[in-house]
Design a protein around this motif. Structure first.
Motif, short mmCIF file in Angstrom:
data_model
loop_
_atom_site.label_atom_id
_atom_site.label_comp_id
_atom_site.label_asym_id
_atom_site.label_seq_id
_atom_site.Cartn_x
_atom_site.Cartn_y
_atom_site.Cartn_z
N LEU A 41 40.15 42.80 24.41
CA LEU A 41 40.38 43.09 25.82
C LEU A 41 40.72 41.82 26.60
O LEU A 41 41.54 41.86 27.52
CB LEU A 41 39.16 43.77 26.43
N GLY A 42 40.09 40.71 26.24
CA GLY A 42 40.42 39.43 26.88
C GLY A 42 41.85 39.02 26.63
O GLY A 42 42.55 38.56 27.53
N MET A 43 42.33 39.20 25.39
CA MET A 43 43.72 38.86 25.08
C MET A 43 44.69 39.75 25.84
O MET A 43 45.70 39.28 26.36
CB MET A 43 43.96 38.96 23.58
N VAL A 44 44.37 41.03 25.93
CA VAL A 44 45.24 41.95 26.66
C VAL A 44 45.26 41.59 28.15
O VAL A 44 46.32 41.52 28.78
CB VAL A 44 44.78 43.41 26.46
N ALA A 45 44.08 41.34 28.72
CA ALA A 45 43.99 41.02 30.15
C ALA A 45 44.74 39.73 30.48
O ALA A 45 45.54 39.70 31.43
CB ALA A 45 42.52 40.91 30.57
N TYR A 46 44.51 38.69 29.71
CA TYR A 46 45.20 37.43 29.99
C TYR A 46 46.69 37.53 29.68
O TYR A 46 47.51 36.89 30.34
CB TYR A 46 44.56 36.27 29.22
N GLY A 47 47.07 38.33 28.70
CA GLY A 47 48.49 38.54 28.42
C GLY A 47 49.20 39.20 29.60
O GLY A 47 50.31 38.79 29.97
N TRP A 127 41.87 43.81 36.32
CA TRP A 127 40.64 43.54 37.07
C TRP A 127 39.58 44.60 36.78
O TRP A 127 38.39 44.33 36.90
CB TRP A 127 40.93 43.46 38.56
N ASP A 128 39.99 45.80 36.38
CA ASP A 128 39.04 46.86 36.05
C ASP A 128 38.81 46.99 34.55
O ASP A 128 38.01 47.82 34.12
CB ASP A 128 39.56 48.21 36.59
N LEU A 129 39.51 46.19 33.78
CA LEU A 129 39.43 46.30 32.33
C LEU A 129 38.03 45.96 31.82
O LEU A 129 37.45 46.69 31.03
CB LEU A 129 40.48 45.37 31.69
N LEU A 130 37.51 44.86 32.26
CA LEU A 130 36.18 44.44 31.83
C LEU A 130 35.57 43.58 32.92
O LEU A 130 36.09 42.52 33.24
CB LEU A 130 36.29 43.67 30.52
N SER A 131 34.49 44.02 33.49
CA SER A 131 33.93 43.32 34.64
C SER A 131 33.28 42.00 34.25
O SER A 131 33.21 41.09 35.07
CB SER A 131 32.92 44.22 35.34
N GLY A 132 32.81 41.83 33.04
CA GLY A 132 32.13 40.61 32.65
C GLY A 132 33.05 39.49 32.19
O GLY A 132 32.61 38.39 31.90
N LEU A 133 34.33 39.75 32.14
CA LEU A 133 35.29 38.77 31.64
C LEU A 133 35.69 37.81 32.76
O LEU A 133 36.09 38.24 33.84
CB LEU A 133 36.53 39.49 31.13
N PRO A 134 35.59 36.49 32.55
CA PRO A 134 36.02 35.56 33.60
C PRO A 134 37.54 35.59 33.72
O PRO A 134 38.25 35.39 32.75
CB PRO A 134 35.52 34.20 33.10
#
Length: 151
Positions: A41-47, A127-134
């Motif tokens: 999820l972090g890779m998708v969000a930052y991508g 922003w709604d993907l994962l709340s704990g991700l910086p």
């Protein structure tokens, strides 16, 4: 029959349970899956964020290239605004409603023209993907400078 009962004594049953390897893959998966999903999820969000950031930079660069044909600052500003209104919707991850564009002659060097683009990225799905991700800032700001008049 006495032998059969002897096999199921509590001591032997515990020993058999301790050395039984069935289900180890399920336990390993249960331990590693949350970490793997978090990384994915972090890779998708930052991508998605980097894609939007690149699109904002491309809008600034393309608008600056368009503005070079203007004769004065006002005409260049009109060319930039026209370009953004017509073309900004074609860039991935960018909603034209979140764009703020500024185009003006450079204060440091009068022979340069600067196009600055700010994008409010609050509408991206990350922003709604994962709340704990910086995550980085919701405002993406990029600019592009182009020399007026060639050399």
């Amino acid at each position: 029959m006495a032998k059969d009962l002897q096999f199921w004594t509590p001591c032997r049953h515990r020993r058999a349970f301790l050395f039984d390897r069935r289900g180890t893959s399920a336990v390993e998966f249960a331990m590693l899956a949350p970490l793997f999903i978090l990384l994915l999820l972090g890779m998708v969000a930052y991508g998605i964020y980097f894609g939007a950031s690149h699109s904002v930079q491309q809008i600034a660069a393309d608008a600056a290239r368009t503005a070079i044909s203007g004769l004065d600052q006002q005409e260049r500003q009109q060319l930039v605004n026209s370009f953004v209104q017509k073309n900004a919707g074609d860039y991935p991850f960018v909603d034209i409603a979140g764009l703020t564009v500024s185009a003006q002659d450079s204060t440091a060097d009068g022979s340069q023209f600067v196009v600055s683009v700010r994008y409010d990225a609050r509408n991206l799905p990350i922003w709604d993907l994962l709340s704990g991700l910086p995550m980085p800032d919701v405002i993406i700001a990029r600019s592009s400078t182009i020399r007026i008049g060639g050399l």
